[in-house]
Each structure stands twice: as structure tokens, then as C-alpha cells.
Design an enzyme around this catalytic site. Structure first.
Site, short mmCIF file in Angstrom:
data_model
loop_
_atom_site.label_atom_id
_atom_site.label_comp_id
_atom_site.label_asym_id
_atom_site.label_seq_id
_atom_site.Cartn_x
_atom_site.Cartn_y
_atom_site.Cartn_z
CG HIS A 38 -0.35 0.20 2.53
ND1 HIS A 38 -0.15 1.44 3.09
CD2 HIS A 38 0.11 -0.69 3.45
CE1 HIS A 38 0.40 1.31 4.29
NE2 HIS A 38 0.58 0.02 4.53
CG ASP A 49 2.97 1.18 7.52
OD1 ASP A 49 2.61 0.35 6.68
OD2 ASP A 49 2.21 1.62 8.40
CD GLU A 67 -2.62 -1.26 5.83
OE1 GLU A 67 -2.63 -2.16 6.69
OE2 GLU A 67 -2.17 -0.12 6.06
CD GLU A 68 -1.25 2.95 7.46
OE1 GLU A 68 -1.91 2.65 8.48
OE2 GLU A 68 -0.08 2.58 7.28
CD GLU A 112 1.07 -3.35 6.19
OE1 GLU A 112 1.98 -2.72 6.79
OE2 GLU A 112 0.04 -2.78 5.79
CG HIS A 138 1.70 4.45 11.90
ND1 HIS A 138 0.45 4.00 12.23
CD2 HIS A 138 1.99 3.88 10.70
CE1 HIS A 138 0.00 3.18 11.29
NE2 HIS A 138 0.93 3.09 10.36
#
Length: 893
Positions: free
Chosen positions: A190, A202, A236-237, A263, A339
Site C-alpha cells: 500500500h 509503512d 490500507e491505513e 507490510e 507511524h
């Protein structure tokens, strides 16, 4: 019990033990024990005089310490060896890095933003077209499709909620032999991110790897047997929305037989296979056979799927909604900056990209050339036990073979113990009673040790020093590890000297080895009976020590615990212990960063103290043998006690601050700030109350303890209290995680005025012939909104326009619907039916139901306000405040 006075001369001690024995201890020869018989031989006719060594205290401590440190160093050395062996040259990591840098150069890419929907999609399409042009003359054809699906589903993640998405983006690339193919693999990454992170790990690096793998496969001169879809998904998030749109709506999805999902739960390092299946053991076999740099663990799979880790991936969507099997890989190292703004391309080593690319390319090529993919249904059933040994070699075998192997090892252990119990000298069940008693002592030592360390953790919490280990991990080992080790040694020392009444007793060392073997064997049988593939761990922890003990039995019997015996004994423990220590590393590598984002309700000290204590207990099991073979533990206990006291004083003084802004290794504190305006309407549609403020959430146990000294206005005087008559307490929760963070703060501020405010209206309200009330609503707002439904007492939701039509996941009387959209979307229209109450509730809110809508402005100028910018400047550099603008509007009906 009679003891002689210790002197430099030979001292004879007469000791009554479970079997009549005579000991002669000679201090001038080290710790030496001369006795008639060694262990439970039971042969009373043969009474040779054998000189048996007991271990010196300093030697024992040194041996065990060096053993543990060497294995720990070996684990870390293996983790640093990202690429093993010569490179094939098929995967170009430098070109993949260029893709990574280009994708992340646009900054954060939340769904609905120009960066995600236009710039990144444009770059991907440009690179895909370039690959198609350069490989057009080859034996493969390449087809591109940009999908923008709309859909809805329910998921039991974060307590359970429902998701609705509109025009999110998928870039699907189909590579197959010219002339087409019937069977397809799917590779998924993603490119979207959370709102305040560039998302290099990510998951931009996975998309960069996939672009280069696509280039390599398309350039092959040998045609592939099957085709592959490279899915670059753009949502995806937003809790796995784009993958749902692909697998449930795209026409290519019906041909997909298996998938590989890439991932991240950390930044860089090695990518680990942490879940596979369901069933379909041929996928694991393919990975083990083909992967150049294997890194896999069935333990990780069973832990992840247990729900202990608060995370999920597209793997769930393909498994549950597509009914196809797959392999899930993720980067797990350095989750402290996952994140956050620190997840940048420069933190990902080129070797990390190289190993990921080598593995993905090799596994895909293997599957695409195999006959198994076309006949996968025939190989569907069965699970696999799989793990790697320090990343050098991967081991995999069918779970049914594992079950047989486990029971064989368990049977051999019980046979070994039964043989000892049946010896002539152990008549009347003497050995069984001794073994049961010793097992009780061992288990009691574990319980007392855990309780003692938890008391220390409670004291640390009460002193306000929680999470001191977040930046200084080994400080937790120094404090909790020394406390746990010292407590266990103390208990066994007391047992040896007071309960058994023997200070130098050889038979106890033999007995407590059997105790360790028995306890691990019991866990082996229990895990095997539960059908867990992770049972291979206790199998290793039983098989190797048992074999070692049998091989060294003569050495121990005739020469005692000599240096040679001790060395060979530890050598026999090396393989199971180094693998177990690797698993311990994985546990701490995952759970230590998670404590920084697990909310205010989970006591982080209890978790860390428990993990350190359990690791100490497990590692100590086969060292119980040494505890009873050592002459004394006085200096060991003194040393451990000193370490504990020094560490406790240092921790109490506040020397170890939890967070760090070190640019090489940041450990940021995560804070969420929303500048929000809240409006509450009564049953008549009139504004009942309205306010605005900065809503602040801390996502670790320390709350705002360390923030208040820097920003005094953020203190406990502005802490919020949940209003039970308002959906989700009356605050704009982006996701249904209020159970994780019950402590939050609300600082009054000016109202926000987004340039595109939400438009929420009741389109229609009608009574149905079956006695319910159907209500239809129209909503127009930003790309991210959350809908909360709270039926009042006596009312019940019976159906709605989401998911499969049946309202699901009642979160304590509330329902949560997560909404997001891409570009050029229509008005969001939804409906629900509610069963009115049979009688009014005078104590509750008016009407049948409370409906609230919150909006979240994650990008563009709408996400900033002057007050938000001003307070962000006041945060210390070791904090990572993630901020945006939101609104909350509640209506009664």
C-alpha cells in the site's frame, strides 16, 4: 542433621537424604564431594569411591554469564547480517531505493489527498508504463487497471466496527505470458500513509520493492507458467479498505489462487514471515525452498492471530473476504518510529531493500513456475511448523509430523523419568515423591519471583518513573532481571540449605535437571494437544537437554560437575537456547515500542516487568541444575542484590528519562491533538450546547506527566469526563479506541471554521409496516469521517445500509462506522431501521437514538489553525504531536 565445623582439614559430613548416602567434602580441592553413589542409581551393592566435583561459585556465575552473553551477541550478529551469500544480480536494490525516495518525497499520503490520489498514482503509472515499454518485445504482456471501488464491510478489529469507502484507489498491474493465463498470484503493498508520516517503511519501501520485482519478472526471457497481479493499493491505513475493494469487486480477483502481502510494523531491518495460510502448507514450503534470506516464525503467526498485538493487515481481508491463502511479511525492527515523522527513506538500509527484493522475487518466481499454484485446492489441507535458525536456514515440516515428533520426545522424556523411578534404590515411590516435591519448589519459586518483581514495578509506577526503559532498554534488564534472578536463586538456596538440609548435595543437581525436563515436557504436551505449531519450541527445549544429559551421564557420574562437564552441558543447550533467545528478542522488539502507543490504560511497568521475569524464568530452567551443583551462592546473591539496589536508586532518581530526540535513534512520545468544535442538538433540532477546544490524547501510560512542565496549561485540571448520554463520550474519536485511552484532556480554544464544513441532513423518516422506523441521511464532508450511533434504552437497531445489512459489533451500546473517500465523490447516503422503545425512559436522553458525526481534516490548509500551530511549537523535541482539525455534531431523534 549433623554438620561438622568447617576447617582447612578434611571434614566429614553425615547427611540423611532420601537415599542413604555418605559425603566427603574437601575444601582444599575446591568444592569436592566424595560419596558412595551419584544420583538415583539405586545400586546399593556397588559402592565405589568416586571423587565428584562441585562447582565454584565464581566459575558458575562466569560460565552462565558468558554463555548468555555469547548467545545474545550471536542473535544480534545474525540480525545485522541482512544479506547472506553472493547476490544474484536479478534484483536491483539501488533502483528500488530511487523509487522509495520518489514516493516519499511528496510527504504524507493520507487517503483523499492530492499526494496520495494524484502524485503517487501518477508516479506509479509512469514507472509501470516505462517497464511495459522496455519489455514489450519479451514473452510477457503487461496490463494496467486503475480501480476506484466503493464498498462496505464489518471487521472485528479494535473491538469491532463497520467501514464504508467511496472511490478509493487501486493500481493493479497484471503480468502474464502472452496469450493469457488462468491462474494468478497476487502481490500486495500500500502506498497511502497515516496523516503525519512520510511512511517510508509503512509501506513505500514495499511498493518500491514490488516495482523492481515487476521489472525483473517482466524482463525474463523465459515465459512464466502463471500470471501475477501487483496491487498497489491506496487505502490500507483506512483500515484495509482498498484491498477489500479489489478482492470483492475486481474481475481479476476470481483468478487469484494465493497472495503475498508486504507490510511493516517497524522501520527497516529484516522482513519476517509472521503469518501464512490458512492451512495450504505448500506456501510455506515454497518460501522455505526459494527464499534467499529466510526469516520466519510460526510462533509469530500464532501470537499475532491471537489478537495480543493491536494491529492488522490486508492479509485478513484476502483471507476472510477472498477465501484465498497467503504469506504475510513485515519489517518489525525499530517500531518506536513507526507511524511518525521519523519513518523516512534514509533510515532504511539498502541491504534491507536488497534482502526483501531477493526474497520476494525468488518466492514469486518459484510459485509462478510451479504446478502447485494451478492445483492448489488439492494441497489445501494441513498446517506447517516453520522457523529459521538465525536467518541462515529455514526449517519446515507438516504439523502432523510435528505432532508425532512432539509426542515421541515427550514419550522419551517420561521413559527416562520412569526408568529412574524404577531403579532398586528408589522403591516405594521415593524418586516420584522427590520429583513432585522439587517441582513444587520450582513452580513456587516462579510465582514468588513474579509477584516480587511486580511489587517492584508497582513501586516504580508510584514513584512516577514508568517507561524508564523505553529509551534505556537494558535498564529494565538491570532492574527487573537482577530482581528476578536474585529472587529465584535465593529461594533455591533456602530450599537447599533449609528444606533439604544439604549445603553440598549432588543428587539435588540431578533431581532439578529432571524437574526442568518435566516442566518443559508438560508444556510440550499441553501445546501439542491444543494443536499449536509453536509446540516445537518446548520440543527443542526438551530434546537437546535430554540428549545432552544422556551423553554426559558417565562424565557426571565419575567426575562430577567438572569444568569439562559444565562446558559440554552448556554446549548441548546452545541450539535451543539461541533460538529461544531469538524469540525473546522478537518479543521485546515488538512489545517495547507497542507500549508507546497502547493507550493510557495498560500499565506499562507491569507488562515490561512480567516480560523480563518470564524471560528470566524460562532461561533459568536448565540452570537450576547448576544452582544445586554450586558450592555456595553467597557472592552471586550479593552481586545481584547490589545491581538491583543501584538500578532501583538510579531509576527512582529519574536518571532514565523515557523519551529521546536523538536523531540517530529517536524514541518519541506520541500525542494526538485535535482542534475541534463540538455542537449538540436536542430533539427539536435546536443547539443545546456548543464549545471548542484542543482535545489531547496521550497514547502511553505516562499520560501528560512529562508534558505539563513544558506546557503548564495542559494539566489534570482540564482532564475530560465521559458523558454516557453522548455517543463515544461526546468526543471526535477517529477510530473506536476510547477503551485504550480513557484519560484525555480538553483545553478551551477558539472555534474552528473549515473551508468545507460537513453537511449533515435527515432526508427522510418513515414508519415501516413491521413496526420499525427507517431513517435516511445525506452527508457531505471531508475524506475522513466517523459516524456514531447510540440507540437509547429500549430501542434497537434492526438493519442498516452497511456491511451485510445486519448491524454488527455493538460496542457497549454504541455502533461505529468509519468512512473515507477518494476524489470526486458523491454525497454519502445511508439509512438504518430502529425499533422504538415500548416505554419512555425518563432518566435517559430524549428520543430513540443519538446520531453523531465527526469530521477529520488530515491534509491541506484545513488541518491547521493558528492556535494549533502555536501550541505545537511549545512541545518538547522528544514529543511527536500528531495534529489535525475536527468537528463533532450530535443529533437526537
Amino acid at each position: 542433621m549433623e554438620y561438622g565445623n568447617t576447617s582447612h582439614d578434611t571434614t566429614v559430613r553425615r547427611i540423611k537424604s532420601p537415599a542413604t548416602r555418605h559425603f566427603v567434602a574437601q575444601d582444599n580441592d575446591g568444592a569436592r564431594d566424595r560419596r558412595e553413589d551419584n544420583g538415583y542409581s539405586g545400586d546399593q551393592k556397588r559402592k565405589p569411591e568416586v571423587s565428584l566435583y562441585l562447582l565454584r561459585e565464581g566459575l558458575t556465575a562466569s560460565l552462565v554469564s558468558v554463555f548468555i552473553l555469547l548467545l545474545w551477541g550471536l542473535v544480534h550478529l545474525s540480525l545485522q547480517q541482512l544479506v547472506i551469500g553472493k547476490l544474484s544480480g536479478e534484483f536491483n536494490a539501488l533502483r528500488a531505493r530511487q523509487h522509495l525516495e520518489q514516493i516519499t518525497s511528496v510527504g504524507p499520503r493520507p487517503v483523499g489527498s492530492e499526494e496520495n490520489e494524484v502524485l503517487t498514482v501518477g508516479y506509479l503509472l509512469e514507472q509501470i508504463e516505462s517497464i511495459r515499454a522496455t519489455t514489450a518485445a519479451g514473452p510477457h504482456q503487461l496490463t494496467v487497471d486503475v480501480q476506484r471501488p466503493t464498498g462496505t464491510f464489518s471487521i472485528d478489529f479494535l473491538g469491532g466496527f463497520t467501514s464504508f469507502y467511496d472511490h478509493v484507489t487501486n493500481v493493479a498491474v497484471r503480468l502474464e505470458p502472452k496469450g493469457g493465463t488462468e491462474h494468478l498470484m497476487l502481490a500486495n503493498c500500500h502506498f497511502d500513509t497515516v496523516a503525519n508520516s512520510p511512511g517510508a517503511s509503512d509501506d513505500a519501501v514495499s511498493c518500491a520493492v514490488m516495482l523492481e520485482v515487476l521489472h525483473s519478472l517482466a524482463s525474463q526471457s523465459t515465459p512464466l507458467r502463471h500470471g501475477v497481479i501487483f496491487l498497489f493499493n491506496g487505502a490500507e491505513e483506512n483500515v484495509l479498505q482498498a484491498s477489500h475493494g479489489f478482492i470483492t469487486q475486481h474481475p481479476w480477483a476470481e483468478q487469484v489462487r494465493a497472495f503475498i502481502n508486504l507490510e511493516a510494523a517497524g522501520v527497516g531491518g529484516k522482513e519476517v514471515v509472521f503469518q501464512t495460510g490458512p492451512e495450504n502448507p505448500w506456501l510455506v514450503q515454497a518460501y522455505v525452498h526459494a527464499a534467499k534470506h529466510p526469516f520466519a516464525s510460526v510462533v509469530g503467526q500464532e501470537v499475532f492471530q491471537s489478537g495480543v498485538i493491536p494491529s492488522d493487515t490486508d492479509f485478513r481481508i484476502y483471507r476472510d473476504f477472498g477465501n484465498i491463502p497467503g504469506i504475510d511479511l513485515a519489517f518489525i525492527e525499530n517500531g518506536f518510529i513507526y507511524h511518525t515523522k521519523y519513518d523516512t527513506a534514509n533510515r532504511i538500509l539498502t541491504d534491507s531493500i536488497q534482502r526483501a527484493g531477493d526474497n520476494i522475487l525468488a518466492v514469486l518466481k518459484h510459485l509462478l513456475m510451479s504446478e502447485t499454484l494451478a492445483e492448489s485446492s488439492e494441497y489445501r489441507h494441513g498446517n506447517m511448523v516453520f522457523f529459521d535458525l538465525l536467518g541462515v536456514v529455514a526449517v519446515a515440516y507438516p504439523a502432523r509430523v510435528g505432532t508425532i515428533l512432539n509426542y515421541m520426545v515427550a514419550a522419551a522424556t517420561f521413559l527416562y523419568l520412569a526408568k529412574k523411578a524404577s531403579l532398586p534404590g528408589n522403591g516405594g515411590g521415593r524418586y516420584v515423591r522427590d520429583l513432585a516435591c522439587a517441582t513444587g519448589v520450582a513452580v513456587l519459586s516462579w510465582v514468588v519471583t513474579l509477584l516480587s518483581v511486580l511489587i517492584v514495578a508497582l513501586l516504580v509506577t508510584l514513584l512516577g518513573r514508568s517507561m524508564f526503559w523505553y529509551t534505556h532498554f537494558y535498564a529494565a534488564i538491570g532492574l527487573y532481571g537482577s530482581a528476578a534472578t536474585g529472587k529465584m536463586i535465593l529461594i533455591h538456596t533456602l530450599a537447599k540449605n533449609l528444606y533439604y538440609g544439604v549445603s553440598l548435595s549432588f543428587w539435588l543437581g540431578d533431581l532439578y535437571f529432571d524437574v526442568s525436563l518435566l516442566l518443559w515436557c508438560c508444556s510440550l504436551v499441553w501445546l501439542t494437544q491444543r494443536g499449536l505449531c509453536s509446540a516445537y519450541v518446548p520440543m527443542l527445549m526438551v530434546a537437546f537437554p535430554l540428549i545432552t544429559r544422556l551423553l554426559l551421564s558417565k562424565e557426571l557420574k565419575h567426575k562430577g560437575a567438572s569444568l569439562k562437564y559444565s562446558f559440554l552441558y552448556l554446549l548441548g543447550l546452545t541450539l535451543p537456547y539461541v533460538h529461544f533467545m531469538f524469540l525473546i528478542w522478537v518479543v521485546f522488539e515488538i512489545f517495547t515500542p507497542i507500549m508507546g502507543r497502547s493507550g493510557t490504560e495498560i500499565p506499562s511497568e507491569v507488562v515490561m516487568a512480567s516480560l523480563v521475569t518470564l524471560a528470566t524464568i524460562f532461561l533459568s530452567t536448565f540452570f537450576l541444575h547448576f544452582m544445586y551443583l554450586v558450592k555456595s551462592t553467597k557472592w552471586i546473591l550479593t552481586g545481584l542484590g547490589s545491581v538491583f539496589m543501584v538500578m532501583f536508586l538510579l531509576v527512582s532518581s529519574g536518571l532514565f528519562f523515557p523519551y529521546s530526540d536523538n536523531p540517530q535513534s529517536p524514541r518519541p512520545k506520541r500525542i494526538f491533538l485535535q482542534h475541534t468544535t463540538r455542537t449538540f442538538y436536542n430533539l427539536q433540532g435546536q443547539v443545546e450546547s456548543r464549545d471548542a477546544g484542543l482535545w489531547i490524547n496521550s497514547f502511553d501510560f505516562t499520560g501528560i506527566q512529562h508534558i505539563t512542565p513544558h506546557i503548564p496549561e495542559i494539566n489534570d485540571s482540564i482532564r475530560t469526563h465521559c458523558k454516557d448520554d453522548r455517543p463515544f463520550c461526546g468526543y471526535p474519536w477517529f477510530l473506536p479506541v476510547k477503551f485504550l485511552s480513557r484519560k484525555n484532556w480538553y483545553l478551551p480554544a477558539a472555534e474552528v471554521s473549515p473551508s468545507s464544513p460537513v453537511e449533515f441532513s435527515l432526508r427522510s423518516k418513515e414508519e415501516t409496516s413491521w413496526g420499525t422506523v427507517k431513517m435516511t441521511f445525506d452527508v457531505k464532508g471531508p475524506s475522513h469521517m466517523s459516524l456514531y450511533l447510540m440507540p437509547h434504552r429500549g430501542s434497537a437497531l434492526t438493519s442498516w445500509s452497511f456491511g451485510d445489512g445486519t448491524p454488527q459489533f455493538d460496542l457497549s451500546g454504541e455502533y461505529f462506522v468509519f468512512y473515507s473517500h477518494g476524489l470526486n465523490t458523491p454525497v454519502w447516503t445511508f439509512w438504518f431501521e430502529i425499533q422504538p422503545p415500548t416505554e419512555l425512559n425518563p432518566a435517559g436522553p430524549e428520543g430513540m437514538i443519538s446520531v453523531a458525526i465527526s469530521t477529520h481534516y488530515f491534509f491541506g490548509e484545513a488541518r491547521r489553525t493558528p492556535q494549533l500551530e502555536e501550541i505545537l511549537l511549545q512541545f518538547p523535541t522528544w514529543a511527536f504531536p500528531s495534529s489535525w482539525v475536527s468537528t463533532y455534531d450530535m443529533y437526537r431523534y
